[in-house]
Write a protein that holds these residues in place. Sequence first.
Motif, PDB file in Angstrom:
ATOM      1  N   ARG A   1       0.743  -1.124   0.026  1.00  0.00           N
ATOM      2  CA  ARG A   1       0.165  -0.030  -0.089  1.00  0.00           C
ATOM      3  C   ARG A   1       0.807   1.186  -0.053  1.00  0.00           C
ATOM      4  O   ARG A   1       0.248   2.375  -0.632  1.00  0.00           O
ATOM      5  CB  ARG A   1      -0.739  -0.052   1.324  1.00  0.00           C
ATOM      6  N   ARG A   2       2.058   1.128   0.443  1.00  0.00           N
ATOM      7  CA  ARG A   2       2.821   2.248   0.664  1.00  0.00           C
ATOM      8  C   ARG A   2       4.169   2.649  -0.075  1.00  0.00           C
ATOM      9  O   ARG A   2       4.777   3.653  -0.270  1.00  0.00           O
ATOM     10  CB  ARG A   2       3.289   2.463   2.413  1.00  0.00           C
ATOM     11  N   ALA A   3       4.715   1.451  -0.508  1.00  0.00           N
ATOM     12  CA  ALA A   3       5.946   1.498  -1.246  1.00  0.00           C
ATOM     13  C   ALA A   3       5.972   2.667  -2.681  1.00  0.00           C
ATOM     14  O   ALA A   3       5.088   2.454  -3.172  1.00  0.00           O
ATOM     15  CB  ALA A   3       6.250   0.252  -1.700  1.00  0.00           C
ATOM     16  N   THR A   4       7.026   3.198  -2.735  1.00  0.00           N
ATOM     17  CA  THR A   4       7.059   4.052  -3.646  1.00  0.00           C
ATOM     18  C   THR A   4       7.668   3.484  -5.095  1.00  0.00           C
ATOM     19  O   THR A   4       8.323   2.508  -4.964  1.00  0.00           O
ATOM     20  CB  THR A   4       8.030   5.503  -3.508  1.00  0.00           C
ATOM     21  N   ALA A   5       7.823   4.162  -6.242  1.00  0.00           N
ATOM     22  CA  ALA A   5       8.458   3.460  -7.400  1.00  0.00           C
ATOM     23  C   ALA A   5       9.769   3.512  -6.985  1.00  0.00           C
ATOM     24  O   ALA A   5      10.659   2.393  -7.511  1.00  0.00           O
ATOM     25  CB  ALA A   5       8.021   4.424  -8.483  1.00  0.00           C
ATOM     26  N   ASP A   6      10.508   4.484  -6.442  1.00  0.00           N
ATOM     27  CA  ASP A   6      11.905   4.319  -5.915  1.00  0.00           C
ATOM     28  C   ASP A   6      12.444   3.208  -5.142  1.00  0.00           C
ATOM     29  O   ASP A   6      13.133   2.620  -5.431  1.00  0.00           O
ATOM     30  CB  ASP A   6      12.251   5.586  -5.263  1.00  0.00           C
ATOM     31  N   GLU A   7      11.364   2.927  -4.314  1.00  0.00           N
ATOM     32  CA  GLU A   7      11.741   1.768  -3.351  1.00  0.00           C
ATOM     33  C   GLU A   7      11.429   0.452  -4.048  1.00  0.00           C
ATOM     34  O   GLU A   7      12.320  -0.462  -3.716  1.00  0.00           O
ATOM     35  CB  GLU A   7      10.671   1.870  -1.998  1.00  0.00           C
ATOM     36  N   LEU A   8      10.393   0.106  -4.727  1.00  0.00           N
ATOM     37  CA  LEU A   8      10.381  -0.832  -5.770  1.00  0.00           C
ATOM     38  C   LEU A   8      11.779  -1.273  -6.502  1.00  0.00           C
ATOM     39  O   LEU A   8      12.054  -2.157  -6.783  1.00  0.00           O
ATOM     40  CB  LEU A   8       9.132  -0.854  -6.534  1.00  0.00           C
ATOM     41  N   ALA A   9      12.114   0.100  -7.138  1.00  0.00           N
ATOM     42  CA  ALA A   9      13.334  -0.119  -7.942  1.00  0.00           C
ATOM     43  C   ALA A   9      14.509  -0.352  -7.112  1.00  0.00           C
ATOM     44  O   ALA A   9      15.344  -1.266  -7.591  1.00  0.00           O
ATOM     45  CB  ALA A   9      13.793   1.255  -8.653  1.00  0.00           C
ATOM     46  N   ALA A  10      14.525  -0.124  -5.944  1.00  0.00           N
ATOM     47  CA  ALA A  10      15.657  -0.434  -5.091  1.00  0.00           C
ATOM     48  C   ALA A  10      15.630  -2.008  -4.474  1.00  0.00           C
ATOM     49  O   ALA A  10      16.516  -2.537  -4.556  1.00  0.00           O
ATOM     50  CB  ALA A  10      15.818   0.313  -3.742  1.00  0.00           C
ATOM     51  N   LEU A  11      14.366  -2.484  -4.801  1.00  0.00           N
ATOM     52  CA  LEU A  11      14.248  -3.770  -4.576  1.00  0.00           C
ATOM     53  C   LEU A  11      14.629  -4.601  -5.696  1.00  0.00           C
ATOM     54  O   LEU A  11      15.274  -5.897  -5.665  1.00  0.00           O
ATOM     55  CB  LEU A  11      12.818  -4.200  -4.056  1.00  0.00           C
ATOM     56  N   ASP A  12      14.349  -4.091  -6.933  1.00  0.00           N
ATOM     57  CA  ASP A  12      14.898  -4.730  -8.077  1.00  0.00           C
ATOM     58  C   ASP A  12      16.383  -4.895  -8.249  1.00  0.00           C
ATOM     59  O   ASP A  12      16.879  -5.977  -8.756  1.00  0.00           O
ATOM     60  CB  ASP A  12      14.383  -3.977  -9.440  1.00  0.00           C
ATOM     61  N   ARG A  13      16.827  -3.911  -7.831  1.00  0.00           N
ATOM     62  CA  ARG A  13      18.302  -3.797  -7.907  1.00  0.00           C
ATOM     63  C   ARG A  13      19.146  -4.792  -6.864  1.00  0.00           C
ATOM     64  O   ARG A  13      20.015  -5.189  -7.223  1.00  0.00           O
ATOM     65  CB  ARG A  13      18.873  -2.434  -7.359  1.00  0.00           C
ATOM     66  N   LEU A  14      18.530  -4.792  -5.827  1.00  0.00           N
ATOM     67  CA  LEU A  14      19.055  -5.962  -4.731  1.00  0.00           C
ATOM     68  C   LEU A  14      18.866  -7.457  -5.518  1.00  0.00           C
ATOM     69  O   LEU A  14      19.742  -8.072  -5.255  1.00  0.00           O
ATOM     70  CB  LEU A  14      18.294  -5.832  -3.435  1.00  0.00           C
ATOM     71  N   VAL A  15      17.487  -7.701  -5.958  1.00  0.00           N
ATOM     72  CA  VAL A  15      17.575  -9.123  -6.732  1.00  0.00           C
ATOM     73  C   VAL A  15      18.427  -9.246  -7.782  1.00  0.00           C
ATOM     74  O   VAL A  15      19.181 -10.070  -7.934  1.00  0.00           O
ATOM     75  CB  VAL A  15      16.003  -9.180  -7.204  1.00  0.00           C
ATOM     76  N   ASP A  16      18.772  -8.143  -8.783  1.00  0.00           N
ATOM     77  CA  ASP A  16      19.651  -7.964  -9.773  1.00  0.00           C
ATOM     78  C   ASP A  16      21.164  -8.392  -9.134  1.00  0.00           C
ATOM     79  O   ASP A  16      21.851  -9.136  -9.737  1.00  0.00           O
ATOM     80  CB  ASP A  16      19.671  -6.754 -10.223  1.00  0.00           C
ATOM     81  N   ALA A  17      21.576  -7.864  -7.972  1.00  0.00           N
ATOM     82  CA  ALA A  17      22.717  -7.973  -7.316  1.00  0.00           C
ATOM     83  C   ALA A  17      22.650  -9.490  -6.866  1.00  0.00           C
ATOM     84  O   ALA A  17      23.963  -9.992  -6.892  1.00  0.00           O
ATOM     85  CB  ALA A  17      22.789  -7.022  -5.946  1.00  0.00           C
ATOM     86  N   MET A  18      21.647 -10.080  -6.430  1.00  0.00           N
ATOM     87  CA  MET A  18      21.698 -11.501  -6.174  1.00  0.00           C
ATOM     88  C   MET A  18      22.177 -12.429  -7.229  1.00  0.00           C
ATOM     89  O   MET A  18      22.822 -13.277  -7.124  1.00  0.00           O
ATOM     90  CB  MET A  18      20.445 -11.966  -5.524  1.00  0.00           C
ATOM     91  N   ALA A  19      21.565 -12.078  -8.466  1.00  0.00           N
ATOM     92  CA  ALA A  19      21.711 -12.801  -9.677  1.00  0.00           C
ATOM     93  C   ALA A  19      23.155 -12.799 -10.079  1.00  0.00           C
ATOM     94  O   ALA A  19      23.474 -13.675 -10.501  1.00  0.00           O
ATOM     95  CB  ALA A  19      20.814 -12.247 -10.857  1.00  0.00           C
ATOM     96  N   ASP A  20      23.554 -11.338  -9.956  1.00  0.00           N
ATOM     97  CA  ASP A  20      24.907 -11.179 -10.417  1.00  0.00           C
ATOM     98  C   ASP A  20      25.850 -12.071  -9.384  1.00  0.00           C
ATOM     99  O   ASP A  20      26.909 -12.730  -9.847  1.00  0.00           O
ATOM    100  CB  ASP A  20      25.217  -9.845 -10.177  1.00  0.00           C
ATOM    101  N   GLU A  21      25.375 -12.119  -8.173  1.00  0.00           N
ATOM    102  CA  GLU A  21      26.510 -12.900  -7.208  1.00  0.00           C
ATOM    103  C   GLU A  21      26.144 -14.402  -7.547  1.00  0.00           C
ATOM    104  O   GLU A  21      27.397 -15.109  -7.379  1.00  0.00           O
ATOM    105  CB  GLU A  21      25.907 -12.857  -5.752  1.00  0.00           C
TER     106      GLU A  21
END
Length: 226
Positions: A103-123
Amino acid sequence: MSNSLPKAARRGLAEESADRIRDAIFAGHFPPGAPLREVELAASLEVSRGSVREGLALLEREGLVRSAWHRGTTVVEVTAEDVEEVYTVRAALDRLAATTALRRATADELAALDRLVDAMADELADGGDGPRLLALDIAFHEAVYAAAGNRRLTRAWHAVRSQVRLFQLRRIALGHAHYRARVVAEHRELVALLRAGDAEALARVAEEHVDSARRGLLAHLSRVDG
């Protein structure tokens, strides 16, 4: 012992001592069940025994260490009972954090989550070091709690966070393949559901994410104990 811990930056600071001991536990210098002796820790950190004692008390409140009369202080054991308790609490907290963040997450916060998942994939592409993957995993969930914006909920998470990390490290140490196979896909699904706005599906998947970790760790523990 003398080379296993970095020196505390400031003498007499309980929080600094707790930080260094916590880091050493997560790094595997003190495995579950290991004794934590005030005299040795004080000498290694170059702080007073009082600072170490206070630091250990902070870690005990986090559930990371346990003190007993005549037995001293030890790192908590990872037992099936403890796993059931901690992961049951975590499942309830993560479900609430995810549905509140929806209900509260902003687009920037969701984008930050995407980057963390991308970092997991890179790892994973680089070989998938377990502790580094777990650090990204914990950072992902920290970001979900931050997006939820409920301070009391975040404090409840922080009360079990150190135990969760220790237990997950134990899970990885006992068997890395199960974690590696699931970590990226499960977190991508959580982000997708946060964007989709399906609270019921998100709540179900958030709980299953935790339950998958619980089942994996219990299976490993049963083989070790057996």
